[in-house]
Design a protein around this motif. Structure first.
Motif, PDB file in Angstrom:
ATOM      1  N   VAL A 449      -4.579  59.814  50.175  1.00 43.01           N
ATOM      2  CA  VAL A 449      -5.440  58.705  49.763  1.00 43.01           C
ATOM      3  C   VAL A 449      -5.336  57.606  50.808  1.00 43.01           C
ATOM      4  O   VAL A 449      -4.254  57.335  51.360  1.00 43.01           O
ATOM      5  CB  VAL A 449      -5.043  58.188  48.369  1.00 43.01           C
ATOM      6  CG1 VAL A 449      -5.970  57.068  47.918  1.00 43.01           C
ATOM      7  CG2 VAL A 449      -5.070  59.324  47.362  1.00 43.01           C
ATOM      8  N   GLY A 453      -7.385  52.838  48.804  1.00 41.75           N
ATOM      9  CA  GLY A 453      -7.690  53.641  47.623  1.00 41.75           C
ATOM     10  C   GLY A 453      -9.145  53.982  47.451  1.00 41.75           C
ATOM     11  O   GLY A 453      -9.533  54.504  46.406  1.00 41.75           O
ATOM     12  N   ALA A 739      -2.673  56.869  44.718  1.00 40.72           N
ATOM     13  CA  ALA A 739      -3.297  55.676  45.283  1.00 40.72           C
ATOM     14  C   ALA A 739      -2.245  54.576  45.416  1.00 40.72           C
ATOM     15  O   ALA A 739      -1.308  54.488  44.617  1.00 40.72           O
ATOM     16  CB  ALA A 739      -4.451  55.210  44.407  1.00 40.72           C
ATOM     17  N   THR A 741      -2.252  51.500  44.653  1.00 48.38           N
ATOM     18  CA  THR A 741      -2.153  50.634  43.481  1.00 48.38           C
ATOM     19  C   THR A 741      -1.705  51.368  42.234  1.00 48.38           C
ATOM     20  O   THR A 741      -1.416  50.728  41.220  1.00 48.38           O
ATOM     21  CB  THR A 741      -3.508  49.976  43.212  1.00 48.38           C
ATOM     22  OG1 THR A 741      -4.499  51.002  43.016  1.00 48.38           O
ATOM     23  CG2 THR A 741      -3.925  49.104  44.395  1.00 48.38           C
ATOM     24  N   ASP A 743      -3.652  53.247  40.434  1.00 49.06           N
ATOM     25  CA  ASP A 743      -4.752  53.364  39.488  1.00 49.06           C
ATOM     26  C   ASP A 743      -5.126  54.824  39.241  1.00 49.06           C
ATOM     27  O   ASP A 743      -5.630  55.160  38.175  1.00 49.06           O
ATOM     28  CB  ASP A 743      -5.975  52.602  39.993  1.00 49.06           C
ATOM     29  CG  ASP A 743      -5.740  51.097  39.995  1.00 49.06           C
ATOM     30  OD1 ASP A 743      -4.865  50.646  39.241  1.00 49.06           O
ATOM     31  OD2 ASP A 743      -6.429  50.393  40.761  1.00 49.06           O
ATOM     32  N   THR A 756      -9.006  64.251  40.010  1.00 46.72           N
ATOM     33  CA  THR A 756      -8.467  62.899  39.992  1.00 46.72           C
ATOM     34  C   THR A 756      -8.044  62.558  38.566  1.00 46.72           C
ATOM     35  O   THR A 756      -8.719  62.928  37.601  1.00 46.72           O
ATOM     36  CB  THR A 756      -9.499  61.876  40.485  1.00 46.72           C
ATOM     37  OG1 THR A 756     -10.674  61.950  39.675  1.00 46.72           O
ATOM     38  CG2 THR A 756      -9.874  62.147  41.925  1.00 46.72           C
TER      39      THR A 756
END
Length: 983
Positions: A449, A453, A739, A741, A743, A756
């Motif tokens: 990734v 992101g 990712a 973050t 998320d 995903t």
């Protein structure tokens, strides 16, 4: 109040990169707008996708929604699903209905052009292996891997089960010559003929050396049966109805409708002798190996045979007139020879002649599908005569020249189409139509990734693809160049990619190859900017240092790791100088054994290396001196990851364990067990704010791991506990990329699919997750017990006990409880001494029953405890007495007696006797209502016919005749309306 433990919840968000699943068939259906251009239906994981072969894009997706059954459940609890994927497709052209069978036994019916879900069934306990509609689309037959055959009535949402095969059912087909017959084939080497009126198998065909993988009905009358088995032979049978009457009586009754009527009037003992299956012989294929699948054109003249090799064979079947002509010629030739026997039938070689072969596919064949047959001669205006096309498809007339399309699903994740023509007994290729390819042409090996992101980069053996995460669109594709400079087309390994990683700024990517090269790819223009010969063996490790100063690469054939640093180089370009990121070898790090995995701690202080001697070496990044030497795994550590505070190291190995090491003293803090097979990759997931202990370093270590057991697992590495298991992949998971973050994270598998997993707003409560796991285990045990308790009966109901059935029974008992409570409250005398007599509780119960789908009620009643059967019988008796929901009452009564007759026969007594008379009255009322509606429809039909200007010219010329005929029709219609009103 008990303490609850909450974690972020990750659910399957999207799937991309898969064109057609390897274990699902494909279909070619006509587009209603441009009927001569078909759509290709293919199963892609949990989606059924309608591909447009012209544009190569998905026209529509049919997805299984994870919806809750029983509309009045107060809270929709999250349910564990094992990742049900599409296993089989079937469609009915007249009704435009698409049937989608899933790997968990569910069957869903969609409107092909609107995507609307029409009805759903649960007919099998595992994957659906075959489906077929009857002629009018009212029945759907489905075979499963559980060796059962289910026949479903679509309008009534009911059906029955046929049991008799001892292995997975590979093909089912309705015999259109006889409307009450079904033919099924199985891996047990048997073909069975079923009479659907009495639900028995009346004939069994043997003679195959092993599994029967497919069969097809060919010929003008569909009376020739071709079977494909585990050898390279095609076996041919002729189906007919035996009749012992005189020849003149036989000639007077030769059409299919009379044969069907004749077969339906026979007794079960006479059915086996009535339908004859005469073995005509076998025909050898040009290709070796077992027959994978068979497909016939709409007119039954051509048969397509797909085997495991890279070839597609065509066989031609003569028409009925040609068969009679050839037989007469053989008989005349035998009559000229003295002592020769006159043949009474044609041999298999005369009925199934090779017509051509299609070879040169770039990958192994999976499934063929034939498009709509079209006439070769088109009108002079250029427009296609649709009436002539439909007549050529639906009639039995002989068409000497045909044009059609053949779609083939290949093992390289693509669908090819060919335009073919048939004339003079040979099939020729006109042109290559199109290619549908939506992802990698092989197993996906790695994924990563970008730093923001927004993009996901995936890697297969010969391709690198960049995907936009928001739209899942492929931004660019870079083919792996060979060592000589060109693209590698041989697939020998010199041009195969193994690992990839984004470089700082996400403009460049570094890619490792199987021949030891490092490729520097410019993602802005999609080209390979630089090639470096880094290792002598395949690059198996490629990671970026945490301080973004360089890369670490390693090979399984060298006892060293290479550290690379970034450099900015400037070169002359049009309009000035251009800068480019490059790689420069900083140093070589000597190791005791070959490198299996590598990672850098987030503070860039330590470098962790997993070696092939099953140990882990922890080195200082600046001096490359050894800090820790970790032992414990029985196999090499294939994946390493460090926590965000650089105090914990997680290692996954082929020994199916995850070990957590403290990086301060090198102690093994915990061994996590849960994976059934080798662990391929793992990574730490950043936890968002707001969760318990999210700010402390001890409880914010959420770890995700994947492996060859097709499952992803979440762990709390701070408290050493298992959090959840994520199912959805259908093959070994090779990599997981998180990712920055937290998320979402992406995972890839060997089928070429990229998934995903999105973080939702709803938290995952650990206690609820444990309850869901117990429910799933309970359902598995229930299925095993039911399989052990299944008797050898030839037929049965469609419903199977499952966790959904138990939940349906609970909802049904709750509705009965509310009805009984409200009824008691209404009938109690009030303070004024006046008793209530409201009918609202009964109306509420009837409304609840009317909202539930029939198949869900069937499952609920099947799981209803026997002690509560009398309560349901009393409720149905009250509904019948009140005239509420008569259709639903009759249906529920039949189901209740089917499942709980012994209990009701003992305990019901007077209630059953009263209910019998009321149920008879309900049935009579439904019969009267149906007759009234049919009479009204006939009147409407006659009124519509009168409004059409189709009167003959002679009658139109005679005005008095028209007036008298019109007056008679009006009087007849008025009399019919008067009769209806008086009913």
């Amino acid at each position: 109040m008990p303490v609850t433990h909450e974690y972020p919840r990750y659910t399957a968000d999207s799937r991309f990169g898969l064109t057609a699943s390897p274990r699902c068939n494909i279909l070619a259906v006509s587009d209603p707008v441009t009927r001569h251009r078909p759509l290709v239906l293919a199963g892609a994981a949990e989606d059924a996708i309608a591909w447009n072969p012209v544009t190569g894009q998905a026209a529509r997706k049919f997805r299984e929604e994870d919806d809750d059954d029983f509309a009045d459940e107060e809270a929709a609890r999250p349910r564990l699903r094992a990742g049900a994927v599409v296993a089989r497709l079937a469609w009915h052209a007249g009704a435009s209905v698409l049937a989608v069978g899933y790997s968990d036994g569910w069957i869903r019916l969609y409107n092909l052009w609107t995507g609307e879900l029409l009805v759903k069934f649960c007919g099998h306990k595992n994957a659906v292996s075959s489906m077929a509609f009857n002629a009018d689309g009212s029945l759907l037959a489905a075979g499963g891997m559980d060796s059962d055959v289910t026949v479903l009535r679509i309008e009534g949402e009911s059906g029955f089960r046929l049991q008799g095969h001892s292995n997975a059912v590979t093909k089912v087909e309705f015999l259109e010559q006889w409307s009450n017959c079904l033919l099924s084939a199985s891996k047990d080497g048997l073909m069975k003929f079923w009479n659907l009126d009495i639900r028995v198998c009346f004939k069994t065909l043997t003679g195959h050396p092993g599994e029967i993988w497919d069969f097809a009905l060919i010929g003008d009358a569909r009376d020739l049966l071709v079977t494909g088995s585990c050898d390279n032979q095609l076996r041919l049978w002729r189906l007919s109805v035996q009749d012992d009457r005189a020849p003149e009586a036989k000639r007077a009754q030769t059409d299919a409708a009379k044969e069907a009527e004749q077969l339906a009037l026979l007794q079960p003992a006479d059915l086996e002798d009535a339908l004859a299956a005469e073995f005509l012989g076998s025909v050898a294929k040009a290709t070796k190996g077992r027959t994978h699948s068979l497909a016939a054109t709409a007119d039954g003249r051509l048969l397509c045979v797909a085997s495991g090799t890279r070839g597609l064979e065509w066989f031609a079947c003569p028409s009925s007139a040609e068969q009679r002509t050839r037989l007469k010629q053989r008989q005349r030739k035998a009559a000229r020879k003295a002592g020769a026997d006159r043949p009474s039938r044609l041999a298999a070689e005369d009925l199934l002649k090779p017509a051509g072969m299609l070879t040169g596919f770039p990958a192994k064949l999976r499934w063929p599908a034939l498009g709509p047959v079209r006439l070769a001669e088109q009108p002079a205006s250029g427009a296609i005569d649709e009436a002539a096309v439909d007549a050529a498809q639906g009639s039995h007339r002989q068409v000497e020249a045909l044009r059609f399309e053949c779609f083939v699903s290949l093992a390289n994740n693509s669908i090819l189409s060919y335009r073919l023509s048939y004339s003079d007994g040979a099939v020729t290729v006109d042109s290559l139509g199109s290619k549908i390819s939506h992802g990698h042409e092989g197993p996906v090996r790695w994924a990563t990734v970008s730093s923001d992101g927004l993009a996901v980069m995936t890697l297969s053996a010969g391709q690198l693809k960049l995907w936009r995460f928001s739209s899942l669109a492929c931004l660019l594709t870079i083919a792996c160049p060979s060592s000589s400079g060109g693209e590698d087309q041989s697939g020998s390994g010199g041009g195969q990619m193994t690992r990839c990683v984004f470089l700082p700024g996400d403009r460049y990517a570094a890619v490792g190859t199987a021949d030891g090269r490092l490729l520097l790819c410019d993602l802005s223009d999609g080209r390979v900017a630089e090639q470096l010969q880094a290792h002598s063996g395949p690059v198996t490790c490629l990671r970026q240092l945490s301080d973004s100063s360089g890369l670490i690469s390693g090979s399984s054939g060298e006892r060293q790791a290479m550290q690379w640093r970034y450099e900015i180089s400037r070169a002359a370009a049009q309009g000035g100088l251009s800068s480019r990121l490059g790689l420069l070898l900083a140093r070589s790090i000597a190791l005791d054994d070959c490198l299996a995995s590598v990672c850098s701690t987030p503070d860039a202080r330590l470098l962790c290396c997993g070696l092939l001697d099953n140990s882990i070496r922890v080195l200082f990044t600046d001096s490359v001196r050894q800090f820790l030497h970790l032992h414990g795994h029985s196999q090499p550590a294939s994946a390493l990851a460090a926590s965000s505070d650089s105090s914990l190291l997680a290692s996954g190995s082929g020994d199916r364990t995850i070990r957590l090491w403290g990086l301060q003293f090198g102690d093994c803090q915990k061994i996590l067990r849960g994976h059934d097979l080798a662990i391929a990759d793992l990574a730490f997931v950043p936890m968002p704010q707001g969760f318990e202990g999210a700010d402390s370093s001890s409880s914010s270590r959420l770890l995700v791991s994947c492996g060859a057991d097709k499952c992803l697992r979440l762990w709390d590495a701070g408290k050493f506990r298992r959090v959840a298991a994520l199912h959805g992949h259908q093959s070994a998971v090779a990599c997981v990329a998180v990712a920055p973050t937290g998320d979402y994270f992406a995972s890839v598998d060997q089928d070429g699919s990229v998934r995903t997993w999105q973080r939702t707003d709803e938290p995952l409560v650990l206690e609820e997750q444990r309850e869901l796991e117990k429910d799933a285990q309970f359902e598995e045990e229930m299925a095993e017990q039911q399989a052990e308790a299944t008797d050898s009966a030839a037929s049965g109901l469609v419903s199977r006990l499952s966790l959904q059935s138990v939940r349906g029974a609970e909802a049904l008992l709750a509705a009965l409880e509310r009805w009984e409570t409200d009824t008691d409250r209404e009938t109690k005398p009030s303070s004024a001494g006046v008793s209530g007599g409201s009918n609202k509780p009964l109306e509420s119960l009837g409304s609840w029953l009317g909202r539930q789908p029939l198949h869900e009620l069937e499952q609920a009643i099947s799981a209803l405890p026997a002690v509560h059967a009398k309560r349901l019988l009393a409720a149905l008796d009250s509904l019948a007495a009140g005239g509420l929901q008569p259709e639903r009452v009759c249906r529920c009564a039949c189901l209740l007696l089917s499942f709980h007759f012994p209990c009701l026969a003992v305990s019901a007594g007077d209630t059953a006797a009263k209910f019998q008379s009321r149920l008879t009255a309900c049935g009579n009322g439904l019969t009267d209502l149906l007759g009234f509606n049919l009479a009204a429809l006939r009147i409407l039909q006659s009124m519509a016919a009168e409004q059409q200007p189709d009167a003959p010219a002679a009658e139109a010329a005679d005005g008095s005749g028209v007036g008298r005929a019109k007056s008679k029709r009006q009087k007849k219609r008025q009399k019919q309306i008067f009769d209806l009103r008086t009913v």
